[in-house]
Scaffold this motif. Structure first.
Motif, mmCIF file in Angstrom:
data_model
loop_
_atom_site.group_PDB
_atom_site.id
_atom_site.type_symbol
_atom_site.label_atom_id
_atom_site.label_comp_id
_atom_site.label_asym_id
_atom_site.label_seq_id
_atom_site.Cartn_x
_atom_site.Cartn_y
_atom_site.Cartn_z
ATOM 1 N N ALA A 90 0.077 13.855 -10.705
ATOM 2 C CA ALA A 90 -0.129 14.751 -9.562
ATOM 3 C C ALA A 90 -1.301 15.720 -9.769
ATOM 4 C CB ALA A 90 1.160 15.523 -9.266
ATOM 5 N N PRO A 91 -1.487 16.279 -10.971
ATOM 6 C CA PRO A 91 -2.641 17.174 -11.147
ATOM 7 C C PRO A 91 -3.981 16.463 -10.941
ATOM 8 C CG PRO A 91 -1.035 17.524 -12.896
ATOM 9 C CD PRO A 91 -0.600 16.295 -12.161
ATOM 10 N N VAL A 92 -4.041 15.178 -11.286
ATOM 11 C CA VAL A 92 -5.276 14.408 -11.074
ATOM 12 C C VAL A 92 -5.512 14.201 -9.583
ATOM 13 C CG1 VAL A 92 -6.395 12.174 -11.439
ATOM 14 C CG2 VAL A 92 -5.145 13.279 -13.317
ATOM 15 N N ILE A 93 -4.461 13.807 -8.869
ATOM 16 C CA ILE A 93 -4.571 13.630 -7.413
ATOM 17 C C ILE A 93 -5.017 14.927 -6.758
ATOM 18 C CG2 ILE A 93 -3.297 13.151 -5.285
ATOM 19 C CD1 ILE A 93 -3.678 10.654 -6.904
ATOM 20 N N ASP A 94 -4.414 16.025 -7.175
ATOM 21 C CA ASP A 94 -4.743 17.326 -6.578
ATOM 22 C C ASP A 94 -6.192 17.713 -6.866
ATOM 23 O OD1 ASP A 94 -3.836 19.865 -5.252
ATOM 24 O OD2 ASP A 94 -4.449 20.687 -7.192
ATOM 25 N N ARG A 95 -6.653 17.469 -8.094
ATOM 26 C CA ARG A 95 -8.040 17.792 -8.439
ATOM 27 C C ARG A 95 -9.000 16.947 -7.603
ATOM 28 N NH1 ARG A 95 -11.270 18.611 -13.213
ATOM 29 N NH2 ARG A 95 -13.344 19.144 -12.404
ATOM 30 N N LEU A 96 -8.722 15.646 -7.501
ATOM 31 C CA LEU A 96 -9.581 14.763 -6.712
ATOM 32 C C LEU A 96 -9.635 15.198 -5.251
ATOM 33 C CD1 LEU A 96 -8.529 11.312 -8.191
ATOM 34 C CD2 LEU A 96 -10.833 12.274 -8.268
ATOM 35 N N TYR A 97 -8.465 15.507 -4.702
ATOM 36 C CA TYR A 97 -8.394 15.938 -3.298
ATOM 37 C C TYR A 97 -9.229 17.194 -3.076
ATOM 38 C CZ TYR A 97 -6.258 19.320 -0.097
ATOM 39 O OH TYR A 97 -6.055 20.330 0.796
ATOM 40 N N ARG A 98 -9.072 18.183 -3.951
ATOM 41 C CA ARG A 98 -9.796 19.440 -3.783
ATOM 42 C C ARG A 98 -11.311 19.241 -3.916
ATOM 43 N NH1 ARG A 98 -9.021 22.511 -7.665
ATOM 44 N NH2 ARG A 98 -7.488 21.430 -8.965
ATOM 45 N N GLN A 125 -11.992 5.796 6.787
ATOM 46 C CA GLN A 125 -12.153 5.487 5.380
ATOM 47 C C GLN A 125 -11.453 6.545 4.548
ATOM 48 O OE1 GLN A 125 -16.091 4.293 4.286
ATOM 49 N NE2 GLN A 125 -16.616 3.726 6.385
ATOM 50 N N ALA A 126 -10.843 6.100 3.454
ATOM 51 C CA ALA A 126 -10.023 7.000 2.657
ATOM 52 C C ALA A 126 -10.131 6.660 1.183
ATOM 53 C CB ALA A 126 -8.567 6.917 3.110
ATOM 54 N N VAL A 127 -9.819 7.651 0.362
ATOM 55 C CA VAL A 127 -9.755 7.474 -1.088
ATOM 56 C C VAL A 127 -8.295 7.494 -1.514
ATOM 57 C CG1 VAL A 127 -10.313 8.500 -3.336
ATOM 58 C CG2 VAL A 127 -12.033 8.458 -1.517
ATOM 59 N N LEU A 128 -7.936 6.522 -2.345
ATOM 60 C CA LEU A 128 -6.587 6.425 -2.878
ATOM 61 C C LEU A 128 -6.665 6.107 -4.366
ATOM 62 C CD1 LEU A 128 -6.690 4.690 0.086
ATOM 63 C CD2 LEU A 128 -4.240 5.123 -0.147
ATOM 64 N N ALA A 129 -5.520 6.200 -5.039
ATOM 65 C CA ALA A 129 -5.421 5.875 -6.460
ATOM 66 C C ALA A 129 -4.162 5.049 -6.676
ATOM 67 C CB ALA A 129 -5.367 7.168 -7.283
ATOM 68 N N PRO A 163 0.804 -1.233 0.000
ATOM 69 C CA PRO A 163 0.000 0.000 0.000
ATOM 70 C C PRO A 163 0.831 1.275 0.000
ATOM 71 C CG PRO A 163 -0.125 -1.116 2.129
ATOM 72 C CD PRO A 163 0.558 -2.058 1.196
ATOM 73 N N VAL A 164 2.047 1.207 0.511
ATOM 74 C CA VAL A 164 2.890 2.411 0.533
ATOM 75 C C VAL A 164 3.471 2.689 -0.848
ATOM 76 C CG1 VAL A 164 4.965 3.447 1.511
ATOM 77 C CG2 VAL A 164 3.425 2.130 2.975
ATOM 78 N N ARG A 165 3.950 1.652 -1.518
ATOM 79 C CA ARG A 165 4.591 1.832 -2.823
ATOM 80 C C ARG A 165 3.599 1.865 -3.979
ATOM 81 N NH1 ARG A 165 7.199 -1.378 -5.239
ATOM 82 N NH2 ARG A 165 6.622 -3.346 -4.214
ATOM 83 N N GLN A 166 2.474 1.178 -3.848
ATOM 84 C CA GLN A 166 1.596 0.991 -4.998
ATOM 85 C C GLN A 166 0.304 1.798 -4.946
ATOM 86 O OE1 GLN A 166 2.101 -3.584 -4.782
ATOM 87 N NE2 GLN A 166 1.657 -3.179 -6.936
ATOM 88 N N LEU A 167 0.085 2.545 -3.876
ATOM 89 C CA LEU A 167 -1.111 3.362 -3.781
ATOM 90 C C LEU A 167 -0.750 4.804 -3.447
ATOM 91 C CD1 LEU A 167 -3.441 0.904 -1.829
ATOM 92 C CD2 LEU A 167 -3.716 1.627 -4.215
ATOM 93 N N ALA A 168 -1.446 5.717 -4.080
ATOM 94 C CA ALA A 168 -1.226 7.146 -3.850
ATOM 95 C C ALA A 168 -2.380 7.706 -3.022
ATOM 96 C CB ALA A 168 -1.144 7.890 -5.180
ATOM 97 N N PRO A 169 -2.118 8.210 -1.814
ATOM 98 C CA PRO A 169 -3.192 8.783 -0.999
ATOM 99 C C PRO A 169 -3.846 9.976 -1.685
ATOM 100 C CG PRO A 169 -1.200 8.415 0.310
ATOM 101 C CD PRO A 169 -0.816 8.236 -1.126
ATOM 102 N N VAL A 170 -5.160 10.071 -1.538
ATOM 103 C CA VAL A 170 -5.896 11.231 -2.042
ATOM 104 C C VAL A 170 -6.472 12.020 -0.866
ATOM 105 C CG1 VAL A 170 -7.822 12.041 -3.447
ATOM 106 C CG2 VAL A 170 -6.433 10.111 -4.232
#
Length: 330
Positions: free
Chosen positions: A269-277, A259-263, A118-125
């Motif tokens: 990075a712009p996609v992660i940032d858009r999702l987070y916002r 509960q959390a959302v990840l990708a 989960p640390v290497r293969q998932l990006a926190p949102v």
């Protein structure tokens, strides 16, 4: 003149099909994200608490992004199957994960063949919600608080069953933590989801378990289950009349579900940032906050780095619980 001829050749090359022309055209022709539907994988069955949160968020997320966001339930192995599927998915912004803490922080310790990191293969949102767990018992049991439950378990060692959604889940580790602290012997029965646990409790196959209130309350109201404690460090405003496990004789006891959302790692990075916002804005809206609290969730909404820190600190804390309770990897 020679310089002019070279310039004309360069311009002609750019206009022709090929590497040079493609390179110049790429920024202008790149499609904005998203241009097609997005799937949000929930590694638990329909009707589970992650599924409820996912369906609460996806309608508004779809409106914000201008594309459908479809919940896809992939239950099994305490959430590890669906989580692993997302970890191995293409990092293109079209596959997301909404899961609880178990597959992210305890599964790596408790599963010898997990199949993902989960640390290497998932990006926190974003962290999206937290919830207390509640200790519930079959209402037919002659117990009304933690002390009576412990006394009954001690009088019937190895006889009472408790359910969880799998090895390493919050429900499993919370009960193992209580077993170790109270010196009681209960039999663990894992199920694919809480719907199956509650069915087993009503049917008399399981006598106790930790679960989130949104799952337990309908059966509590119906008189089928009884809540005897919550797992927050202090009493929660969601259920202010219910005592904590900590105040019932086991100070320091705490077991919060979140509960959390990840990708998939590598998602731009712009996609992660858009999702987070977008998620923070959705979670911050009054109607979503009211709906979350009505379902016994505390709204969150955090930056990706904050979620990463939460995952790291929770892993340290739960690894200590796992060692103290003697829970063995599968």
């Amino acid at each position: 003149m020679e310089d002019r001829r070279r310039l004309l050749k360069a311009l002609a090359a750019c206009a022709m099909p090929g590497v040079a022309g493609t390179a110049l055209a790429t920024p202008a022709s790149a499609q904005p994200w998203p241009v097609k539907p997005i799937r949000m994988v929930v590694p638990f069955p329909a009707g589970s608490s992650p599924d409820l949160i996912a369906r609460l968020l996806t309608e508004k997320l779809a409106a914000a992004l201008g594309q459908a966001v479809v919940v896809e339930n992939r239950p099994g192995a305490g959430g590890n199957i669906g989580t692993g599927m997302v970890a191995r998915a293409a990092p293109d912004g079209y596959t997301l994960l909404l899961t609880i803490n178990g597959p992210l922080v305890t599964a790596p310790t408790l599963s010898r063949h997990l199949g993902y990191d989960p640390v290497r293969q998932l990006a926190p949102v974003s962290l999206v919600a937290t919830s207390p767990n509640v200790l519930v018992v079959d209402a037919r049991l002659p117990v009304h608080d933690v002390r009576e439950f412990v006394a009954l378990a001690r009088s019937r060692p190895g006889v009472l069953n408790y359910g969880s959604v799998g090895n390493g889940s919050a429900a499993h580790l919370a009960m193992e933590q209580l077993k170790a602290a109270a010196g009681i012997d209960l039999q663990h029965i894992p199920y694919p989801g809480f719907a199956q646990i509650t069915t087993a409790m009503v049917g008399g196959q399981v006598q106790a378990g930790f679960m989130v209130p949104v799952i337990a309350m309908p059966l509590v109201t119906a008189g089928k289950l009884r809540i005897i404690a919550v797992t927050t460090s202090g009493r929660t405003s969601l259920l202010p009349a219910v005592p904590t496990v900590a105040e019932s004789g086991y100070p320091g006891f705490e077991a919060i579900s979140w509960q959390a959302v990840l990708a998939p790692a590598g998602t731009p990075a712009p996609v992660i940032d858009r999702l987070y916002r977008e998620l923070v804005a959705i979670i911050g809206s009054e109607d979503v906050r009211a709906k979350m609290r009505a379902q016994y969730f505390v709204p969150a909404g955090t930056a990706p780095q904050s979620l990463r820190q939460t995952m790291a600190s929770e892993k340290v804390r739960w690894d200590k619980v796992i060692r103290a309770a003697g829970v063995q990897p599968e």
